[in-house]
Design a protein around this motif. Structure first.
Motif, PDB file in Angstrom:
ATOM      1  N   ARG A 121       0.837  -1.198   0.000  1.00 18.74           N
ATOM      2  CA  ARG A 121       0.000   0.000   0.000  1.00 18.74           C
ATOM      3  C   ARG A 121       0.880   1.259   0.000  1.00 18.74           C
ATOM      4  NH1 ARG A 121      -5.172   1.527   1.686  1.00 18.74           N
ATOM      5  NH2 ARG A 121      -5.668  -0.640   2.171  1.00 18.74           N
ATOM      6  N   GLU A 155      -3.996  -9.534  -1.073  1.00 18.13           N
ATOM      7  CA  GLU A 155      -5.101  -8.737  -0.531  1.00 18.13           C
ATOM      8  C   GLU A 155      -4.660  -7.295  -0.274  1.00 18.13           C
ATOM      9  OE1 GLU A 155      -5.848 -13.026   0.420  1.00 18.13           O
ATOM     10  OE2 GLU A 155      -4.124 -11.666   0.552  1.00 18.13           O
ATOM     11  N   GLU A 156      -3.464  -7.099   0.243  1.00 19.90           N
ATOM     12  CA  GLU A 156      -2.998  -5.735   0.508  1.00 19.90           C
ATOM     13  C   GLU A 156      -2.919  -4.923  -0.776  1.00 19.90           C
ATOM     14  OE1 GLU A 156       0.936  -3.294   2.113  1.00 19.90           O
ATOM     15  OE2 GLU A 156       0.647  -5.378   2.733  1.00 19.90           O
ATOM     16  N   TYR A 159      -6.539  -4.224  -2.011  1.00 19.29           N
ATOM     17  CA  TYR A 159      -7.225  -3.234  -1.175  1.00 19.29           C
ATOM     18  C   TYR A 159      -6.673  -1.834  -1.430  1.00 19.29           C
ATOM     19  CZ  TYR A 159      -9.017  -7.276   1.458  1.00 19.29           C
ATOM     20  OH  TYR A 159      -9.617  -8.459   1.832  1.00 19.29           O
ATOM     21  N   ARG A 162      -8.336  -0.697  -4.561  1.00 16.05           N
ATOM     22  CA  ARG A 162      -9.726  -0.338  -4.222  1.00 16.05           C
ATOM     23  C   ARG A 162      -9.794   1.060  -3.633  1.00 16.05           C
ATOM     24  NH1 ARG A 162     -11.386  -3.082   1.152  1.00 16.05           N
ATOM     25  NH2 ARG A 162      -9.799  -1.550   1.741  1.00 16.05           N
ATOM     26  N   ASP A 163      -8.918   1.347  -2.694  1.00 12.48           N
ATOM     27  CA  ASP A 163      -8.964   2.632  -2.002  1.00 12.48           C
ATOM     28  C   ASP A 163      -8.516   3.777  -2.901  1.00 12.48           C
ATOM     29  OD1 ASP A 163      -9.869   1.255   0.173  1.00 12.48           O
ATOM     30  OD2 ASP A 163      -7.945   1.249   1.235  1.00 12.48           O
ATOM     31  N   ILE A 189     -11.134 -11.119  -5.398  1.00 12.39           N
ATOM     32  CA  ILE A 189     -11.005 -10.190  -4.268  1.00 12.39           C
ATOM     33  C   ILE A 189     -11.674  -8.859  -4.599  1.00 12.39           C
ATOM     34  CG2 ILE A 189      -9.359  -8.801  -2.940  1.00 12.39           C
ATOM     35  CD1 ILE A 189      -7.401 -11.184  -3.190  1.00 12.39           C
ATOM     36  N   MET A 190     -11.385  -8.336  -5.771  1.00 10.71           N
ATOM     37  CA  MET A 190     -11.911  -7.024  -6.135  1.00 10.71           C
ATOM     38  C   MET A 190     -13.422  -7.055  -6.369  1.00 10.71           C
ATOM     39  SD  MET A 190      -9.477  -4.862  -5.899  1.00 10.71           S
ATOM     40  CE  MET A 190      -9.666  -3.427  -6.952  1.00 10.71           C
ATOM     41  N   GLU A 193     -15.056  -6.721  -3.150  1.00 16.68           N
ATOM     42  CA  GLU A 193     -14.915  -5.370  -2.607  1.00 16.68           C
ATOM     43  C   GLU A 193     -15.770  -4.350  -3.358  1.00 16.68           C
ATOM     44  OE1 GLU A 193     -13.261  -4.543   0.208  1.00 16.68           O
ATOM     45  OE2 GLU A 193     -13.119  -6.738   0.356  1.00 16.68           O
ATOM     46  N   CYS A 195     -15.302  -3.299  -6.373  1.00 19.41           N
ATOM     47  CA  CYS A 195     -14.441  -2.477  -7.238  1.00 19.41           C
ATOM     48  C   CYS A 195     -13.783  -3.404  -8.263  1.00 19.41           C
ATOM     49  CB  CYS A 195     -13.384  -1.755  -6.405  1.00 19.41           C
ATOM     50  SG  CYS A 195     -12.273  -0.680  -7.363  1.00 19.41           S
TER      51      CYS A 195
END
Length: 362
Positions: A121, A155-156, A159, A162-163, A189-190, A193, A195
């Motif tokens: 991230r 996942e990191e 995410y 996504r953010d 995963i997305m 979420e 996204c």
């Protein structure tokens, strides 16, 4: 369409720029891309004349090429391509932002230290902030994770993407050089979420077909993208120049191979002989080898058809010639058979080691 060579005059885009090509919808999204996009990987750093760069970008937009593909490390030096493109956005392309699809990426090495590489991230967010600053933008249209990172949980990375969308720094997000299993996991995963991933950018050419090959579960990258609603935008469709007329008669000193900027094995005697044989097929089609190679990548494969392909250009003339591939994207069954009989893997896929990396976050 006449050449527009004088970069000192105010730029006015060609009025007929949207009449040349049929735009293709990206996966299950509402976004459309031109079949040919302009990549700024090479030829847009500080080692090339800025006026030549401007001429190429102007000409691309005149052709209806609305998608300009960048990354944080494109140069030389890293970041230079984004800075140079930012200068064009502030002058030539001012007032046309809403007609442009601008992409950037982060994942490969950008600089020294532990925070300039990978899929954390920390790296993705800070890198995009720097890219936006270099280009003078509030957002990019597409932001990619440039390669899988074996040291960061998937996942990191997802995410963070996504953010980035939630923060308005990118309209869409995608991945690059992910293998089939990783592509499926990332897409799942997305989707959870809310996204969805928009697009996958893998290397793909007549002599580099890894995205057609089944993975451990028997499914290919092309299949996973089609089934999960991702478009595919292929890079290196000309196999680092092998699928052009550049090396048919030897290795020119002013080429990347001649200058030692690419693996000399790419232009081995065997690979060059293959290129010459493919060139004969192209000539019978009334195309250059480069035009046939681009047409092959963009050929109709049903649900697994490539959305767009990223090309580079060192001159306006080279860009014009390659865009000419769109005049004939049809292949007969006999032509495809002949190409398959001639072609073999050329060892071009230098990104292969990245495609299977996976760290679980649990």
């Amino acid at each position: 369409m006449s050449f527009q060579r004088d970069t000192q005059q105010p730029y006015v885009p060609a009025a007929q720029r949207y009449h040349e090509t049929d735009y293709r919808r990206v996966g299950h999204s509402g976004l459309k891309l031109p079949p040919i996009s302009l990549g700024l990987w090479h030829n847009f750093g500080d080692d090339r004349p800025f006026d030549v760069q401007r001429s190429i970008v102007r000409r691309a937009f005149d052709h209806g090429i609305t998608h300009f593909d960048l990354a944080n490390n494109y140069g030389p030096e890293p970041g230079a391509a984004e800075s140079n493109f930012g200068r064009m956005l502030a002058t030539d392309l001012r007032g046309y932002r809403d007609e442009l699809i601008i992409s950037s990426k982060a994942g490969w090495v950008m600089g020294p230290g532990p925070y300039n590489f990978g899929g954390s991230r920390k790296y993705l967010v800070s890198s995009l902030d720097q890219s936006l600053q270099r280009m003078g933008l509030d957002y990019v249209d597409i932001f990619y994770h440039h390669r899988p990172d074996p040291d960061t949980p998937l996942e990191e990375t997802m995410y963070a993407l996504r953010d980035i969308v939630a923060q308005g720094k990118a309209l869409y997000v995608g991945i690059s050089s992910y293998g089939p299993e990783l592509t499926a996991e990332a897409a799942e995963i997305m989707a959870q979420e809310g996204c969805p991933l928009l697009i996958h950018q893998p290397s793909y050419s007549i002599v580099n077909r890894w995205i057609e090959e089944p993975g451990e579960d028997g499914r290919s990258v092309l299949t996973e993208c089609a089934d999960n609603g991702l478009g595919v935008i292929a890079f290196s469709p000309l196999a680092q120049g092998l699928l052009t007329d550049k090396y048919l008669d030897g290795v020119p000193q002013d080429s990347r191979a001649g200058a030692g900027k690419m693996n000399a094995d790419f232009v081995s005697e065997d690979n060059v002989a293959m290129a010459r044989a493919l060139n004969e097929v192209a000539a019978e089609r009334g195309q250059s080898l480069a035009q046939m190679a681009l047409a092959w990548v963009l050929r109709d494969q049903g649900a697994e058809t490539v959305t767009s392909t990223v090309i580079g250009a060192s001159s306006v003339e080279q860009l014009d010639a390659n865009v000419g591939a769109l005049d004939n994207l049809e292949f007969s069954a006999e032509e495809l058979k002949r190409i398959d009989e001639i072609a073999h893997d050329a060892g071009i896929n230098q990104w292969a080691s990245a495609t299977k990396s996976r760290v679980r976050g649990d």
